[in-house]
Every structure is written in C-alpha cells, then in structure tokens.
Design a protein around this motif. Structure first.
Motif, PDB file in Angstrom:
ATOM      1  N   SER A 234       1.001  -1.174  -0.012  1.00  0.00           N
ATOM      2  CA  SER A 234       0.024  -0.129   0.061  1.00  0.00           C
ATOM      3  C   SER A 234       0.826   1.267   0.006  1.00  0.00           C
ATOM      4  CB  SER A 234      -0.945  -0.086   1.207  1.00  0.00           C
ATOM      5  OG  SER A 234      -0.267   0.456   2.386  1.00  0.00           O
TER       6      SER A 234
ATOM      7  N   ASP B  66       0.909   4.092   1.700  1.00  0.00           N
ATOM      8  CA  ASP B  66       1.038   4.266   3.034  1.00  0.00           C
ATOM      9  C   ASP B  66       2.219   3.443   3.618  1.00  0.00           C
ATOM     10  OD1 ASP B  66      -0.643   6.627   3.082  1.00  0.00           O
ATOM     11  OD2 ASP B  66      -1.788   5.780   4.679  1.00  0.00           O
ATOM     12  N   THR B  67       2.058   2.008   3.408  1.00  0.00           N
ATOM     13  CA  THR B  67       3.241   1.479   3.900  1.00  0.00           C
ATOM     14  C   THR B  67       4.561   1.819   3.261  1.00  0.00           C
ATOM     15  OG1 THR B  67       1.656  -0.478   3.890  1.00  0.00           O
ATOM     16  CG2 THR B  67       3.795  -1.119   4.309  1.00  0.00           C
TER      17      THR B  67
ATOM     18  N   LEU C  13       5.321   4.792   2.043  1.00  0.00           N
ATOM     19  CA  LEU C  13       5.644   6.104   2.672  1.00  0.00           C
ATOM     20  C   LEU C  13       6.268   5.721   4.176  1.00  0.00           C
ATOM     21  CD1 LEU C  13       2.689   8.699   2.412  1.00  0.00           C
ATOM     22  CD2 LEU C  13       5.054   8.678   1.130  1.00  0.00           C
ATOM     23  N   PHE C  14       5.852   5.103   4.939  1.00  0.00           N
ATOM     24  CA  PHE C  14       6.495   4.747   6.153  1.00  0.00           C
ATOM     25  C   PHE C  14       7.856   4.103   5.968  1.00  0.00           C
ATOM     26  CE2 PHE C  14       7.561   1.904   9.568  1.00  0.00           C
ATOM     27  CZ  PHE C  14       7.258   2.616  10.426  1.00  0.00           C
ATOM     28  N   PHE C  15       8.121   3.454   4.993  1.00  0.00           N
ATOM     29  CA  PHE C  15       9.481   2.708   4.735  1.00  0.00           C
ATOM     30  C   PHE C  15      10.502   4.044   4.313  1.00  0.00           C
ATOM     31  CE2 PHE C  15      10.174  -1.660   5.084  1.00  0.00           C
ATOM     32  CZ  PHE C  15       8.933  -2.276   5.319  1.00  0.00           C
ATOM     33  N   ARG C  16       9.755   4.881   3.354  1.00  0.00           N
ATOM     34  CA  ARG C  16      10.613   6.005   2.997  1.00  0.00           C
ATOM     35  C   ARG C  16      10.931   6.986   4.252  1.00  0.00           C
ATOM     36  NH1 ARG C  16       7.760   8.629  -1.716  1.00  0.00           N
ATOM     37  NH2 ARG C  16       9.257  10.254  -1.172  1.00  0.00           N
ATOM     38  N   ALA C  17       9.943   7.197   5.097  1.00  0.00           N
ATOM     39  CA  ALA C  17      10.156   8.024   6.269  1.00  0.00           C
ATOM     40  C   ALA C  17      11.242   7.665   7.012  1.00  0.00           C
ATOM     41  CB  ALA C  17       8.807   8.368   6.855  1.00  0.00           C
TER      42      ALA C  17
ATOM     43  N   ARG D  20      11.973  -6.621   3.300  1.00  0.00           N
ATOM     44  CA  ARG D  20      10.922  -6.557   4.563  1.00  0.00           C
ATOM     45  C   ARG D  20       9.558  -6.657   3.738  1.00  0.00           C
ATOM     46  NH1 ARG D  20      14.446  -6.771   9.215  1.00  0.00           N
ATOM     47  NH2 ARG D  20      16.536  -6.271   8.167  1.00  0.00           N
ATOM     48  N   LEU D  21       9.393  -5.846   2.785  1.00  0.00           N
ATOM     49  CA  LEU D  21       8.135  -5.239   2.602  1.00  0.00           C
ATOM     50  C   LEU D  21       7.690  -5.962   1.338  1.00  0.00           C
ATOM     51  CD1 LEU D  21       5.893  -3.886   2.806  1.00  0.00           C
ATOM     52  CD2 LEU D  21       6.768  -1.823   1.628  1.00  0.00           C
TER      53      LEU D  21
ATOM     54  N   PRO E 153       7.714 -10.367   0.687  1.00  0.00           N
ATOM     55  CA  PRO E 153       6.638 -10.973   1.535  1.00  0.00           C
ATOM     56  C   PRO E 153       5.422 -10.793   1.039  1.00  0.00           C
ATOM     57  CG  PRO E 153       8.190  -9.702   3.261  1.00  0.00           C
ATOM     58  CD  PRO E 153       8.572  -9.336   1.726  1.00  0.00           C
ATOM     59  N   ILE E 154       5.014  -9.474   0.684  1.00  0.00           N
ATOM     60  CA  ILE E 154       3.672  -9.042   0.295  1.00  0.00           C
ATOM     61  C   ILE E 154       3.581  -9.913  -1.138  1.00  0.00           C
ATOM     62  CG2 ILE E 154       3.179  -7.224  -1.359  1.00  0.00           C
ATOM     63  CD1 ILE E 154       2.272  -5.706   1.163  1.00  0.00           C
TER      64      ILE E 154
ATOM     65  N   ALA F  82      -2.346 -12.995   5.585  1.00  0.00           N
ATOM     66  CA  ALA F  82      -2.465 -11.905   4.920  1.00  0.00           C
ATOM     67  C   ALA F  82      -3.528 -11.707   3.997  1.00  0.00           C
ATOM     68  CB  ALA F  82      -1.157 -11.159   4.268  1.00  0.00           C
TER      69      ALA F  82
END
Lengths: 274, 558
Positions: free
Chosen positions: B414, B416-417, B419-423, B434-435, B438-439, B521
């Motif tokens: 997603s 937002d996910t 974005l979180f990783f970038r932040a 890590r993202l 797995p997804i 998931a």
C-alpha cells in the motif's frame, strides 16, 4: 534512559518553518499547495494542523518528514533540515492507514523501525512500548486479529520506538468510528504525557486539534495558507472534563470562526483552480 | 501528449526494439549467415512479400478455424460462468471442469481429436479448449464484482435471481468478459495451428511444419511474424469493440483483481465434502468418456475407453508409455525452473528499476503474444534438437505470466506502507526484503503453480516437434503408427502428470505461505490466479501503456 534522550535532543530547537513555498504542476498548470508558511513548534510541544481537505496540511507534514521536496523557504527540526533527520531515522510517523505488515506480529511490527535503522532490537524497549499502548495481551498477535483501534495503537507504538525527534501523525484515527476515536485521543494524550515528543498532528476535527495540542494552526486551502495560530493554555494533564469546560469551547469556537471566515475568502481562488 | 512525453515514455522501448532488430539483422546477414538459424528482418520482409499468395491461401483457413473455436469456447465459458454464479452447487464442478480443461496438454488432445473428428474441427476444438478456462474465470470474477449496493437495491425492489443476473451482474461482468475475449485470441490461434500440425492440408500450421522440416528459415520467421501480428491485431480489435460496447468501465485488469477465485479456498465445507466432490467430478468425466463411444457411434478401433487404457498400462507393453514419464518430467521441470527463476528475477528488477521495466515491458508483451507454438521451430533452429530446446520452450511459455504476476505482487504494497518505509529511510534492499517480497510471495507462488501445466505443454510440444523423445513424441508416433491404445494411454498419463504437477505445487504453495506466516495476509496470490491461466499460448491481458489508470499498480515510481 530519558536522560540519554535529553542529551540527544537539546531542549532548544523544535520545528522552525520560514516562508515555505510548495507548488505542484498538474497538466501543465501549476498551483500553489503552500504559500509563505511560517511556523514554529517548540521542542516537546504538541501542535495540531487543522483545516479542510486540500488545504495543504498533509503536504506540510510530508515536507517535514522529507517525503516531499519544497520550492522555497526554510525548514529545520532541531536545527537540521528534514532529509538529515530522515537519514538519522529520527522521525516517527503514523498515518491514517496503520500500514502494519500483516505477516509480522505486533511485537515485530513495533520493532520494524529499529531494524530499518540497523539498530539492535532490545525486547525490553519493545515490551515497554507495548505496555505503554496497553497491548500486553496481544504482543504476539498478527494485525488481522486486532481491531482497527488496536492497529492504530500499534502504529503509534511503532512511531515511538526509535525515540524520534519529531513525531508526525497524519489523521491517525481518521478512519475509526467517533467513539473509538475519542477513546484513542485520551490514550494518545496519556502516551504523549509519558513521553513528551515534538509532535505535529494533522486532523480535520477542531475538537480533536484543541483537546490534544499546545498550539493549533488553522489552515485554509488553495493556496495553502495559515489563517490563525493559537496557543492552547488549557492545563495539563487534560481529562475528559476538559471537553465540557467553557474555555475549551471558547477556543474551538474562536478558531472555527477564523476557519469559516477564511474559507469564504478562499472560495473564488478554489474555483479558478478547480 | 506532448512530443517530449511520448519520447520519454516510449523512447527506451523504441530504442530497444530497434536494437533487437539490428542484432537480428547483423546475426542473420553476417554472423550466422547460411547456418539456417536466424533470418535477417529484411529477408523476412522480402520473403513475406514473395510468399504473399501462399499466406493469402493459408491465413484464412487458420483464422476461420481459430475464430470458430474462439467463439464457441468463449460462449461456453460465459454460459457456464452464468450457471455457476446463479446455481450455487454447480460452481465447484464448473471450476473443476475448467481446471481439467486447462490442465489437459494440447499435445495429448490433438491426436485424440484428430482420430475422432474430421476436417478442421480438431483445431477449432483445441482453440475452444484453450480459451475456455481463462474466460470462465474472468467472467465469474466479473459477475462477482457487481456492486453490492446495486445488488441490494435490485433485491429491495423485488428482483429475483434471474433479473439480478441480467440487470446487474451481467453488466458488471462485461469488463471481465472483454478481458477474457481479448486475451484468449492468441490462445485460439495456438489451438488452430496445433490442430493443423496433424492431418490438415492447409493453414499456418501446415506452413510452419513444412518450413521447419524443409529448413526454410525465412518462412519460419515469416509465419512467426504473421501469427504474432494476427494475435496482436485480434487482441486490440476485441479490446476496441469491448470499449465501444462498454464505455463506462475499462476492461478488467486480470492481474489486479482483488477477489479470490481459488479452488482451494476455504469455503466452510469440510474436507470430506470437497474430496467427495472431486471424486464425483472425476467419476463424471470417466462416465462421459465411457458413454460417448456408443452414444456417438465412435469407432472402438480408434477411440479407446478408460478400461482399455488401464489394461494397457498395467500390461506388458505399458512400460513403453511409463518409461517416458521421466523424460517429459525432466524437460518440463527444467523449463519450469528456468522460466520461474527468470520471471521472478526480472520481476524484481523491473520493480526496483521502473525505468527498465517501462522500456522492456511493451517488448515483453509483444513477445508474449507470439503464440508459443511458433517458438518451437525457432528455438530448435537455435538450440538444436536436444533436451535444451524442450526446456527452453517450456521456460518461454512459463516465463511471462510469472513476470507479470511477480511485478503485480511486489507492487501491491500500500502507498502508506511505502511512505512509512521511506520516512524511515529504508534502503532499496530493505524495502524489497522486508516489504515487497513478503507481500508479493503469494502472487509469485500462485504464478508458479499456474504455470505448471503450461510448462508441460511447452515441453511436450518441443518433444513432439524437435527432440523426438518423451511423452509428447510418443503420442504422435503412436498416432502415426495407428497404435491407438498406446496413444490414448500416453494422452491420459500426460494429463494426469500435468494435474499432479499442478497439485503438488499447490500444496507446496500452501506450506510455504503458512511457514512464512503470509497466509493470514489478505492474499494477493489469488489475484494472480486469473492472469496466468490465460497463458496457454502466451499473452497477457493488459497492454502496459494502459496501466497508469490502475492506481499506479504498474508504475508507482513517479
């Protein structure tokens, strides 16, 4: 531990924004998302950004965590530009979508920022945060087993794990129902009181903004400008009774007044853009 | 679009395409000249012009055969999907029927049809078989995607099952149907050509076989080019007509569909019930086979019943068939592994470096529209008549659906996910490891599973036409020698092999996902289900240039 954090983040500092400009180009035309934004957020204080959709408050938030570049002006957090802060893994972020990794347990979701920063994950620190957001019984549950409110609490614990210099909350409870939201706001207040962190919250609920913050910034859209900045001097620690106090309502009314008078002024601009 | 944007979007692709043509030209004209492997593009064009009368005589035959199969197969799929949607208990048998049809390797079916039918009918039936399952799945998917609110409103106003189906669901299914109809065009061509390989007197299949055995390199490449052009033209014509008929929603993106249509989904029924259903379906197929011979007055000299097949296999001559299993398994397995590995690796590469993906994908799309069958002579010319060729064909057939689904899976994180990783300043590698992986894992594994029958088809095709060993070859020699019992036995064994291959992978998939903890998931793996099915010959359902509408599912980089 708190002492060590004190050494890392000198009390002088906080967020300083001066003359910030940001514009987007859409279909060959450019429009200003943020115009001449100037703002300071004291270190370890709580600031709410409130305004209608499209007023640029989320853009401002993204500029603070270096997910968005800006065109002019100056942005500093504890004396550093946002990109340095990001590189030092010193930003905590919680968004409307909790964005948890569904295959990880609560515990491992919370420790993710430490892994990304290649830091040792101390289970004591993780446990402390799990206790802080009151999810002790769910430490090994996966997100699918949690309610929406619980997921947001995980997201907030995750945002706090790396002791961030700046905590950014983009409508973290925006997708939740009103009652859960109220309860989580109280939780957030408690958590923040236990771990005072420089915090910027984006919301479009005036009550939420005033209830949580030391300072409320009212914004208006297209171009995104600041209509009013008001400090909230309601005594801390705040409880539910604050919501019933006349002072609280006076502040909310005053700011809503500014928002609506500013909103009508902004209308013609919006039409020329839209 | 301004010129500059066109250049930026298509410049890489155009450059790459020109480079490929140039390399082929240099190889064909000088480096490998006279070796009979690669035809220089200019020679191919020349030959196309010189042979225009030949193509004029053969193309219509193939088109007619393919069109008949395409029309009937798709119509059947849509009707069956409609029934499965409206009568609950028919759904599982319908899907099992579809899966069986999908798993029967065309190589096993072609000679069997050849002895039971006449004229161009075998090609049409093959084409129908190839198009049936993808359209069935996509129509069902479309029917299910009907807006729940609209369904509720229809029910509230007293619409019954039939009216709901016609007024709401049928409209909702249109995008899925258009996708099914368009992406099965190349499959129908493969079916027609495969049918022409044995017994037909004219058509592109006949030209291809003659050109291959006559070592006419220009002609082989010419037929490949013409077939690909026909496949692409058919694909775009159907898409265009679909858009005219259904202007309010774009064709369904099969790789981006969120709902699951897996046969193994947990639907609350006990394992026992599911086993009974499966056994009953197998029993039904055997019964139909048994009964068809007397009912349709088929000659029991050429058409054998299940009893004959079992007797043959357990008898002394059965080893002739059983001894070939290992060879075919090795050919298909080699190609499968290579195809999966290349698809996964390139999928990761294209997601990590979107610029590369943007340049390469359109070319990959064109290559994937080349009906698999025309690769056989070309690969044989390049790699010779050994196991390597069989593996290469199987790999080519497997590769593209894996690539597309891997990319889709890796990109399903997603916004937002991300974005979180970038932040949190996550590196490319951290985000991948890590993202994205797995997804994307469910989609990657589902792609592998669904590619299994395709690998078997590719390998047996090569065995038949090139390597001269394995089950693919055995079936055809048995056919040529009129050894019909052996032919039927080999066809049955090959079909079982294909189904077992598929089932084993589906178990592996479940175990791996459970181990990784990804199974809980929201599974994007099942989304992959549909896309890949279509890959009987080699195609995908959405042209890369159309993808930005999909919430940046394809190119989220900007």
């Amino acid at each position: 531990m708190n002492l060590a954090a004190d050494m890392d983040h000198p009390t002088a500092g906080g967020v300083v924004i001066q003359g910030l400009q940001k514009s987007y180009r859409v279909g060959g035309r450019s429009f200003e998302a943020l115009q001449e934004i100037s703002l300071t957020v004291a270190s370890r204080s709580f600031t709410s950004l409130v305004g209608p959709s499209g007023c640029g408050k989320s853009t401002l938030l993204r500029i603070l965590c270096d997910l968005e570049a800006f065109d002019g002006g100056r942005v500093e957090i504890d004396g550093c530009p946002p990109h340095l802060l990001r590189q030092r893994h010193a930003i905590g972020l919680a968004l409307q979508d909790p964005a948890l990794l569904p295959w990880r347990t609560v515990r491992r979701n919370i420790s993710l920022p430490l892994e990304l920063a290649r830091e040792r994950v101390s289970s004591a620190v993780v446990d402390e945060l799990i206790a802080l957001v009151e999810l002790e019984h769910f430490a090994d549950a996966r997100p699918a087993q949690l309610s929406g409110g619980m997921r947001q609490r995980v997201a907030i614990a995750r945002a706090l794990i790396s002791n961030p210099q700046l905590l950014l909350l983009d409508e973290p409870f925006g997708a939740l129902d009103e009652m859960t939201r109220q309860r989580l706001n109280l939780e957030l207040l408690r958590i923040w009181t236990e771990r005072p962190t420089t915090t910027v919250l984006v919301t479009h609920s005036m009550q939420e903004a005033v209830f949580l913050a030391d300072q409320v910034v009212v914004m208006s859209g297209r171009p995104g400008t600041i209509l009013a900045v008001r400090s909230v001097d309601l005594p801390r620690p705040r409880t539910v009774s604050v919501l019933r106090s006349p002072e609280f309502h006076a502040i909310c009314d005053e700011l809503l007044e500014k928002l609506f008078s500013g909103g009508t002024r902004a209308q013609p601009v919006e039409e020329t853009v839209g | 679009m301004s010129v500059r944007r066109v250049v930026r979007r298509w410049g890489g692709t155009a450059g790459l395409a020109l480079l490929i043509l140039l390399v082929l030209q240099v190889l064909g004209e000088w480096v490998l000249a006279g070796k009979g492997i690669i035809a220089a593009p200019t020679h191919v064009i020349e030959a196309l012009w010189d042979d225009r009368a030949l193509y004029g005589a053969n193309v219509p035959t193939t088109l007619e055969t393919a069109a008949k199969g395409w029309a009937v197969g798709n119509a059947a799929a849509i009707v069956v999907a409609g029934i499965a949607q409206s009568v609950a208990w028919t759904e599982r048998p319908a899907l099992l029927l579809g899966l069986t049809v999908f798993s029967i390797p065309g190589v096993a079916l072609a000679p069997v049809l050849e002895v039971t039918l006449s004229g161009n009918a075998p090609g049409s039936v093959l084409a129908g078989f190839f198009v049936f399952f993808p359209t069935l799945i996509l129509t069902l998917l479309g029917l299910r995607q009907a807006d729940p609110g609209a369904l509720l409103v229809a029910r509230a106003y007293g619409a019954g099952r039939w009216r709901t189906l016609t007024k709401v669901r049928a409209r909702a299914a249109l995008p899925g149907i258009v996708t099914g109809l368009s992406m099965t065009v190349p499959a129908a061509l493969v079916g027609a050509i495969l049918g022409e390989f044995i017994g037909a007197s004219s058509g592109l299949g006949v030209m291809l076989i003659d050109a291959m055995y006559g070592a006419q390199v220009d002609l082989v490449w010419g037929v490949a080019a013409v077939t690909t052009a026909l496949a692409l033209a058919g694909y775009y014509i159907v898409r265009y007509v679909g858009r005219l008929l259904n202007p309010w929603s774009p064709p369904l993106d099969a790789s981006a569909t969120a709902s699951a249509l897996d046969l193994t989904r947990r639907d609350g029924r006990s394992r026992l019930v599911r086993i009974i259903e499966t056994l009953a379906s197998i029993g039904l197929i055997l019964l139909v086979w048994w009964a068809a011979i007397p009912v349709f007055h088929l000659s029991d000299y050429v058409v054998k019943n299940p009893g004959d097949v079992v007797n043959y296999l357990v008898g002394s001559s059965g080893s002739a068939v059983l001894s070939q299993i290992g060879i075919t398994l090795a050919d298909a397995g080699l190609g499968f592994c290579v195809g999966i590995a290349v698809g996964w690796v390139l999928g990761v590469l294209f997601v990590v470096s979107p610029a590369t993906g943007r340049a390469v994908l359109p070319i990959a799309f064109v290559v994937s529209s080349i009906p698999a069958i025309v690769f056989v002579p070309i690969v044989t010319l390049l790699l010779g008549r050994g196991s390597l060729s069989a593996g290469a064909i199987a790999a080519i057939v497997t590769f593209f659906p894996v690539l597309v689904n891997t990319m889709f899976g890796l990109r399903s994180a997603s916004g937002d996910t991300l974005l979180f990783f970038r932040a949190h300043n996550a590196s490319l590698w951290q985000t991948l490891w890590r993202l994205r992986l797995p997804i994307g894992m469910p989609a990657m594994l589902a792609a592998a599973r669904i590619s299994a029958p395709l690998a078997v088809l590719g390998a047996t095709l090569a065995e038949w036409l090139a390597t001269g060993r394995g089950l693919g070859y055995l079936i055809v020699t048995a056919f040529v020698n009129s050894n019909y019992t052996q032919m039927w036995a080999a066809a049955v064994v090959l079909t079982i092999l294909s189904i077992v291959f598929y089932s084993v992978l589906s178990v592996v998939e479940q175990v791996v996902l459970r181990r990784l903890g990804v199974a809980g998931a929201p599974s994007s793996g099942q989304r992959a289900w549909h896309t890949v099915l279509a890959r009987i010959g080699g195609r995908r359902e959405r042209a890369p240039e159309e993808t930005p509408q999909l919430g940046n599912a394809w190119f989220e980089a900007h």
